[in-house]
Design a protein around this motif. Sequence first.
Motif, PDB file in Angstrom:
ATOM      1  N   ILE A   6     -64.141 -10.775 -34.545  1.00 39.85           N
ATOM      2  CA  ILE A   6     -63.678 -11.951 -33.796  1.00 39.85           C
ATOM      3  C   ILE A   6     -64.539 -12.148 -32.558  1.00 39.85           C
ATOM      4  O   ILE A   6     -64.958 -13.259 -32.250  1.00 39.85           O
ATOM      5  N   GLU A   8     -65.604 -11.425 -28.327  1.00 41.17           N
ATOM      6  CA  GLU A   8     -65.012 -11.784 -27.037  1.00 41.17           C
ATOM      7  C   GLU A   8     -64.719 -13.291 -26.974  1.00 41.17           C
ATOM      8  O   GLU A   8     -63.624 -13.704 -26.585  1.00 41.17           O
ATOM      9  N   PHE A  11     -61.865 -14.315 -29.257  1.00 39.12           N
ATOM     10  CA  PHE A  11     -60.578 -13.917 -28.681  1.00 39.12           C
ATOM     11  C   PHE A  11     -60.135 -14.913 -27.613  1.00 39.12           C
ATOM     12  O   PHE A  11     -58.993 -15.381 -27.601  1.00 39.12           O
ATOM     13  N   TRP A  14     -58.992 -18.085 -29.140  1.00 39.04           N
ATOM     14  CA  TRP A  14     -57.664 -17.942 -29.738  1.00 39.04           C
ATOM     15  C   TRP A  14     -56.588 -18.074 -28.658  1.00 39.04           C
ATOM     16  O   TRP A  14     -55.585 -18.764 -28.833  1.00 39.04           O
ATOM     17  N   VAL A  15     -56.795 -17.403 -27.519  1.00 43.83           N
ATOM     18  CA  VAL A  15     -55.815 -17.462 -26.427  1.00 43.83           C
ATOM     19  C   VAL A  15     -55.688 -18.897 -25.915  1.00 43.83           C
ATOM     20  O   VAL A  15     -54.592 -19.412 -25.712  1.00 43.83           O
ATOM     21  N   PHE A  19     -51.845 -20.205 -26.352  1.00 48.26           N
ATOM     22  CA  PHE A  19     -50.958 -20.080 -25.198  1.00 48.26           C
ATOM     23  C   PHE A  19     -50.732 -21.461 -24.590  1.00 48.26           C
ATOM     24  O   PHE A  19     -51.582 -22.330 -24.670  1.00 48.26           O
ATOM     25  N   LYS A  20     -49.564 -21.627 -23.967  1.00 52.42           N
ATOM     26  CA  LYS A  20     -49.216 -22.906 -23.334  1.00 52.42           C
ATOM     27  C   LYS A  20     -50.224 -23.270 -22.249  1.00 52.42           C
ATOM     28  O   LYS A  20     -50.673 -22.409 -21.496  1.00 52.42           O
ATOM     29  N   ILE A  30     -57.954 -20.148 -18.494  1.00 47.51           N
ATOM     30  CA  ILE A  30     -58.562 -19.263 -19.500  1.00 47.51           C
ATOM     31  C   ILE A  30     -60.019 -19.629 -19.824  1.00 47.51           C
ATOM     32  O   ILE A  30     -60.320 -20.800 -20.015  1.00 47.51           O
TER      33      ILE A  30
ATOM     34  N   TRP B 100     -57.633  -7.101 -36.099  1.00 51.11           N
ATOM     35  CA  TRP B 100     -57.287  -8.368 -35.460  1.00 51.11           C
ATOM     36  C   TRP B 100     -55.794  -8.664 -35.640  1.00 51.11           C
ATOM     37  O   TRP B 100     -55.159  -9.221 -34.752  1.00 51.11           O
ATOM     38  N   ARG B 111     -47.166 -13.875 -25.614  1.00 47.42           N
ATOM     39  CA  ARG B 111     -46.885 -15.311 -25.512  1.00 47.42           C
ATOM     40  C   ARG B 111     -45.386 -15.576 -25.503  1.00 47.42           C
ATOM     41  O   ARG B 111     -44.893 -16.420 -24.744  1.00 47.42           O
ATOM     42  N   PHE B 120     -47.725 -18.602 -17.125  1.00 47.87           N
ATOM     43  CA  PHE B 120     -48.956 -19.045 -17.780  1.00 47.87           C
ATOM     44  C   PHE B 120     -50.030 -17.963 -17.682  1.00 47.87           C
ATOM     45  O   PHE B 120     -50.232 -17.391 -16.621  1.00 47.87           O
ATOM     46  N   ILE B 122     -53.660 -17.338 -17.358  1.00 51.09           N
ATOM     47  CA  ILE B 122     -54.760 -18.226 -16.953  1.00 51.09           C
ATOM     48  C   ILE B 122     -56.074 -17.501 -16.689  1.00 51.09           C
ATOM     49  O   ILE B 122     -57.015 -18.117 -16.194  1.00 51.09           O
ATOM     50  N   GLY B 123     -56.165 -16.220 -17.045  1.00 53.25           N
ATOM     51  CA  GLY B 123     -57.452 -15.558 -16.858  1.00 53.25           C
ATOM     52  C   GLY B 123     -57.389 -14.091 -17.203  1.00 53.25           C
ATOM     53  O   GLY B 123     -56.371 -13.602 -17.690  1.00 53.25           O
ATOM     54  N   THR B 126     -62.015  -9.159 -21.010  1.00 54.01           N
ATOM     55  CA  THR B 126     -61.902  -8.351 -22.232  1.00 54.01           C
ATOM     56  C   THR B 126     -63.185  -7.573 -22.428  1.00 54.01           C
ATOM     57  O   THR B 126     -64.253  -8.017 -22.033  1.00 54.01           O
TER      58      THR B 126
END
Lengths: 320, 320
Positions: A6, A8, A11, A14-15, A19-20, A30, B100, B111, B120, B122-123, B126
Motif C-alpha cells: 500500500i 505511505e 495509506f 485511504w485515511v 475519515f470524516k 491529512i 493491510w 474512525r 477529526f 487531521i495529521g 507514518t
Amino acid sequence: MKIKEIGELGFIEWVRKNFKIPGKDVIVGIGDDTAVIKDKDGYLLVTKDLLIEDVHFKISFDPFLLGRKSMAVNISDIASMGGEPLYSFLGIGFPKELSWEWIEKFMLGMRDICDKYKVFLIGGDTCSSPKLFISVTLIGKTDKVVLRSSAREGDYIYVTGKLGDSGAGLYILLNNLKSEDSHYKYLIERHLNPTPRVEEGRFLKDIASSMIDLSDGLSIDLHNLCRESRVGALIYGDRIPISDELKKFCAEINEDPFRFALQGGEDYELLFTSSEGLERKIVESIPATLIGRIEKREKGIRILKGGKEENLLRSGWEHF
Amino acid sequence: MKIKEIGELGFIEWVRKNFKIPGKDVIVGIGDDTAVIKDKDGYLLVTKDLLIEDVHFKISFDPFLLGRKSMAVNISDIASMGGEPLYSFLGIGFPKELSWEWIEKFMLGMRDICDKYKVFLIGGDTCSSPKLFISVTLIGKTDKVVLRSSAREGDYIYVTGKLGDSGAGLYILLNNLKSEDSHYKYLIERHLNPTPRVEEGRFLKDIASSMIDLSDGLSIDLHNLCRESRVGALIYGDRIPISDELKKFCAEINEDPFRFALQGGEDYELLFTSSEGLERKIVESIPATLIGRIEKREKGIRILKGGKEENLLRSGWEHF
C-alpha cells in the motif's frame, strides 16, 4: 496484502477518503506535514514526526545530536508554514537496558535546541519499548500561513542554504566511511545537526506564495508542492546551490553531487516560491538561491542542466 | 545506570528540573497527562499517549478494538480536564510484513470512536518499524478546566462507573483463560473497549473541584491527585462500585475483587472531588458513586473496609 504494498502515500490516501472531513476551521489536514487550524489569534500549527531506532537512526549515533535533531525536524515543519514554534510534547519508548547516560545526553540535545528556538517541552508520555522510539509533537502559531498549495505560474522558485549535504553525510555514516578530513565532518554534521529555518520562514510568511521544507529531497518535495499547487516547474539545474564540501566528497567517490542534491533527503532547507519582482529583496535578506520557475501544469516538472532539458522524476525517500 | 533504575517518575522529574519553565500561559505542563495552555478562547488541552506492541498490547488482539482504544485513552485524558476533544494526530510505525487487512480494521476502529466523539484526524506521521508503534496526540478545548491539583479538605470523592473490570479483562487475556461465559466476555470487552467519559467530564467542569482519569488504578491515581492537591483522603472501601461480572469472576478464581478495583489499571473512569452539598445533583445527573472524603494531608491516604482502617498504598501499574 501487506502494508508495504500500500505504501505511505496509499495509506494517507485511504485515511483521507475514509475519515470524516473536518470543518472549515481546519485549513490544512491529512496529507501535509503540518496541520493548520484557524483560531481567534490567527493560526494554530501542529506537526508530529516519528524517529525509530534502526529505521531513522542507529543507537550508535551521537545521542546529543539525535535529541537535537528529533526536535529540529519538527521545528522545520513549523518554519515551512511561516510559523513560530512554541510548545512540544515528547513521546519516548526506551529499551529497558538503555543507559541513563545515553538518555541524559539525548535530552540535553533536545533541551539545547528547545532553548535556542524558545520551544517549551510541556508534556508527553514515556514507557518501555523493544526499540528506542521517539515521537515529537510540536505546536506553533502564526498570524499568516504559507501553504504548499498556492504556487502560481510565473513565480520564481528558491531554496535556502545548500542542498545534498545531509544525504552525503548519511551516506558516509551508513557506509561507515572513515576519514578525518574536514569535509567528511562537515557533511556528517549537516546530517546530524540540521538547522531549522525559522527566522527565514518568518521573513517569508509575508513574501512567499508557497513553501515546503526539504525533508525528502528536492525532487520529491518539489513534486509534492507542484501537485498540491496544480502547477508545473522548470528547475535551472546549474543554479542548484551545492557546497564545496559536497563537491569535493563527490569527486573522491566518483558520484554526481546532483544526485545528493536532488534525491538526498533531510536537508531541512526551505523550498519556496514568490512572485516576480521580489528576487532582490529575497536574496539580500536571507541565504536563498533562485533555482527555477513555476510553469503551467501541462508542462510537467523539468530540469535544465548543461543546456539539456529533461523530466525531473519524483524519486528520493519513500518509506515501507 | 540503566533507565529502568531511574523509572518513569524519575525521568519526568529530571525533565521538570532541567528544561526551561514555560510562561504563565501554560497552566499545566510536564508531569500531567494533559497540558493546559490558556488562549483567547479559554484553554487548549493537549495530550499524547504511546501504545507499543508487546508492551501495551499483542498483535493478536482485535485490531478494530485496539484502534478504538488507542484514541479512547486520549479522549479520556481530555475528558478528565472537563474538555471537549477536537483534533487528533496519529503517528504509526508499521512492521513491513503486517497485513493491510489488520491495519484497515485498526483504522476503522479508530474512525468509529472519532466519529462517535466528533474528533477529526487531521495529521500525523507514518513509517516502517520493527514493532507496531502507535502514538496519538489529541487536542481539545474547554472554557473551564478542572485540574488534579485543586481538591480541598472536606470535599467528597467520587468515581464514575465500576472499577476493576478492565484489569480483570487484561488478566483473562494475559493468562489466556478460555470461557464462553458472558461475564468473561464482558470483562474482556471492558478492557479492550473502554468508554471515555466526555459527557460526564463536561458536566463536571462546573461542579468538580479536582479530577483525574483512572488509567493506572484507583490507588495510584488517587495518590497522584492527593499529592498534586497536597491533601489526604479516606476511602470508604465498601462503597467502591464493583460490577456483578467482576464479583462472579473473582469468586471463581478465588481472588479479592478489590485488588482489581484498586490496582487494576485502564478503567478510564473519572475520579473527582466536589464540595459538600452537591452529592444529590451529582449522583442524579451522571453514573457516579461517592467513595470517600478529602482530608488533611497529615492524615495520609487511608481506606476503611469492613470496619478496619488501613493505609492505602500507592501501587498498581508503573512502567520500566
